[in-house]
Design an enzyme around this catalytic site. Sequence first.
Site, PDB file in Angstrom:
ATOM      1  N   CYS A   1     -14.603   4.454 -21.250  1.00 22.64           N
ATOM      2  CA  CYS A   1     -15.735   4.984 -22.016  1.00 22.64           C
ATOM      3  C   CYS A   1     -15.288   6.030 -23.035  1.00 22.64           C
ATOM      4  O   CYS A   1     -16.046   6.396 -23.932  1.00 22.64           O
ATOM      5  CB  CYS A   1     -16.777   5.581 -21.078  1.00 22.64           C
ATOM      6  SG  CYS A   1     -16.097   6.877 -20.030  1.00 22.64           S
TER       7      CYS A   1
ATOM      8  N   CYS B   1     -23.572   5.773 -14.947  1.00 21.92           N
ATOM      9  CA  CYS B   1     -22.566   6.760 -14.538  1.00 21.92           C
ATOM     10  C   CYS B   1     -23.040   8.166 -14.921  1.00 21.92           C
ATOM     11  O   CYS B   1     -23.228   8.474 -16.102  1.00 21.92           O
ATOM     12  CB  CYS B   1     -21.252   6.433 -15.237  1.00 21.92           C
ATOM     13  SG  CYS B   1     -20.035   7.740 -15.081  1.00 21.92           S
TER      14      CYS B   1
ATOM     15  N   GLU C   1       0.830  -1.207   0.000  1.00 18.56           N
ATOM     16  CA  GLU C   1       0.000   0.000   0.000  1.00 18.56           C
ATOM     17  C   GLU C   1       0.866   1.259   0.000  1.00 18.56           C
ATOM     18  O   GLU C   1       0.569   2.230  -0.687  1.00 18.56           O
ATOM     19  CB  GLU C   1      -0.934   0.023   1.225  1.00 18.56           C
ATOM     20  CG  GLU C   1      -2.072  -0.979   1.151  1.00 18.56           C
ATOM     21  CD  GLU C   1      -2.996  -0.726  -0.034  1.00 18.56           C
ATOM     22  OE1 GLU C   1      -3.258   0.442  -0.340  1.00 18.56           O
ATOM     23  OE2 GLU C   1      -3.422  -1.706  -0.669  1.00 18.56           O
TER      24      GLU C   1
ATOM     25  N   CYS D   1     -11.643   3.200 -14.951  1.00 22.63           N
ATOM     26  CA  CYS D   1     -12.033   4.602 -14.806  1.00 22.63           C
ATOM     27  C   CYS D   1     -10.783   5.425 -14.473  1.00 22.63           C
ATOM     28  O   CYS D   1     -10.675   6.030 -13.417  1.00 22.63           O
ATOM     29  CB  CYS D   1     -13.097   4.734 -13.714  1.00 22.63           C
ATOM     30  SG  CYS D   1     -13.948   6.314 -13.803  1.00 22.63           S
TER      31      CYS D   1
ATOM     32  N   CYS E   1     -17.828  -0.277 -20.312  1.00 19.47           N
ATOM     33  CA  CYS E   1     -17.759  -0.009 -18.876  1.00 19.47           C
ATOM     34  C   CYS E   1     -19.069  -0.504 -18.271  1.00 19.47           C
ATOM     35  O   CYS E   1     -20.144  -0.160 -18.756  1.00 19.47           O
ATOM     36  CB  CYS E   1     -17.611   1.479 -18.608  1.00 19.47           C
ATOM     37  SG  CYS E   1     -17.853   1.837 -16.860  1.00 19.47           S
TER      38      CYS E   1
HETATM   39  S1  SF4 Z   1     -18.598   5.375 -17.810  1.00 18.65           S
HETATM   40 FE1  SF4 Z   1     -18.197   6.440 -15.891  1.00 18.65          FE
HETATM   41  S2  SF4 Z   1     -17.467   4.831 -14.537  1.00 18.65           S
HETATM   42 FE2  SF4 Z   1     -17.292   4.045 -16.592  1.00 18.65          FE
HETATM   43  S3  SF4 Z   1     -15.209   4.521 -17.201  1.00 18.65           S
HETATM   44 FE3  SF4 Z   1     -16.525   6.179 -17.920  1.00 18.65          FE
HETATM   45  S4  SF4 Z   1     -16.420   7.698 -16.305  1.00 18.65           S
HETATM   46 FE4  SF4 Z   1     -15.667   5.806 -15.417  1.00 18.65          FE
END
Ligand code: SF4
Length: 348
Positions: free
Chosen positions: A204, A218, A40, A197, A212
């Site tokens: 996305c 989202c 970590e 993300c 995603c």
């Molecule tokens: S849709 Fe939303 S959760 Fe998915 S990768 Fe894109 S920003 Fe991140």
Amino acid sequence: MKFIEIKNFTEDLISWQRAQGRHHLPWQVNRTAYRVWLSEIMLQQTQVSTVVDRYQSFLKRFPNIQVLAGSSVDDVLAEWSGMGYYTRARNLHKCAQVVVNEYDGNFPNDPLLLERLPGIGKSTAAAIAVFSYGVRAAILDGNVKRVLARIWGVGDDLSKSAAVKSLWAHAEQLLPNKSADLVSYTQGLMDFGATHCTQYQPVCMRLDKKECLFKNRCQANLSNKVNQIPLKVKKINVQQIEMDWWIYIYRGKVFLEKRPENGIWASLWSFPEQNIFNKNDAEKLNSVKHVLTHRHLKIHPYKILLSSQPKKIKVDQAWVPLGDALKLGLPKPVSAFLKSQDLAHDDA
Ligand code: SF4
């Protein structure tokens, strides 16, 4: 800050982690508190690919907390060399000593006690408690803040404490009810933030349009605000710093001194910044540029080949055989410089 309900977030993240998350990182096997804690701390400011190698070599040198606590901070810094953010290494050493002296070598399992140890913040304390002891605790590091802010469409300034407090409360509410799910959920948040993300080019927004699992829930994606969340308002004042390096060579040895305990490269070994031996026959070498988080350094190296070795030196100064210099805790540009120069064949 209000959080709308995002259906099945926790369950879906757990299933995703079990099917597609990371399961074979070295710190995911034989999860002891010592191994989890070390990973970590290393992962705080260093990429996973680098940590994988460095983690193994650190464990080889310091296989348990007793060995780490009983070593010198110089040895720890030397092993940490090149990973940057050296406060982490100094805190690792301090923390190991506290755990050995006050907890008989066993990390406590209470996140509040873990948080009091040197170098362990609230999110790291929670990660150690979850992975090592199965304690119900929420993590909220930079990756998790980004994931939650995007999915819930939180456009607030996350450098403000009220916004962070609200995200903490939300992160706690999202924890799974079953303790058997805690590890997959926590690992899922980490994996999703690190591989899907991501800060730049989350899946996305990539050209290959990888799916995603949250794209239809989202809020940032649905409102076309992925690039704007989390909000970036913090201005970093970058300082431009010029420094000299005086590189004295005598018969295959290089002169190094330990830097002060505070400031840039604290407690690491480097070249003097002043011409301490008052020599006039220096060769000016090409300047070196190095970028730190808040500082841009321009370094001017001067090489001097000595015909005799000055005897009077201070406690934190040393003539080091060139072959041994790289074994010390050195700032990255110093080790890169030593590797790039053929100083071993220089002589007056
Ligand atoms: S849709 Fe939303 S959760 Fe998915 S990768 Fe894109 S920003 Fe991140």
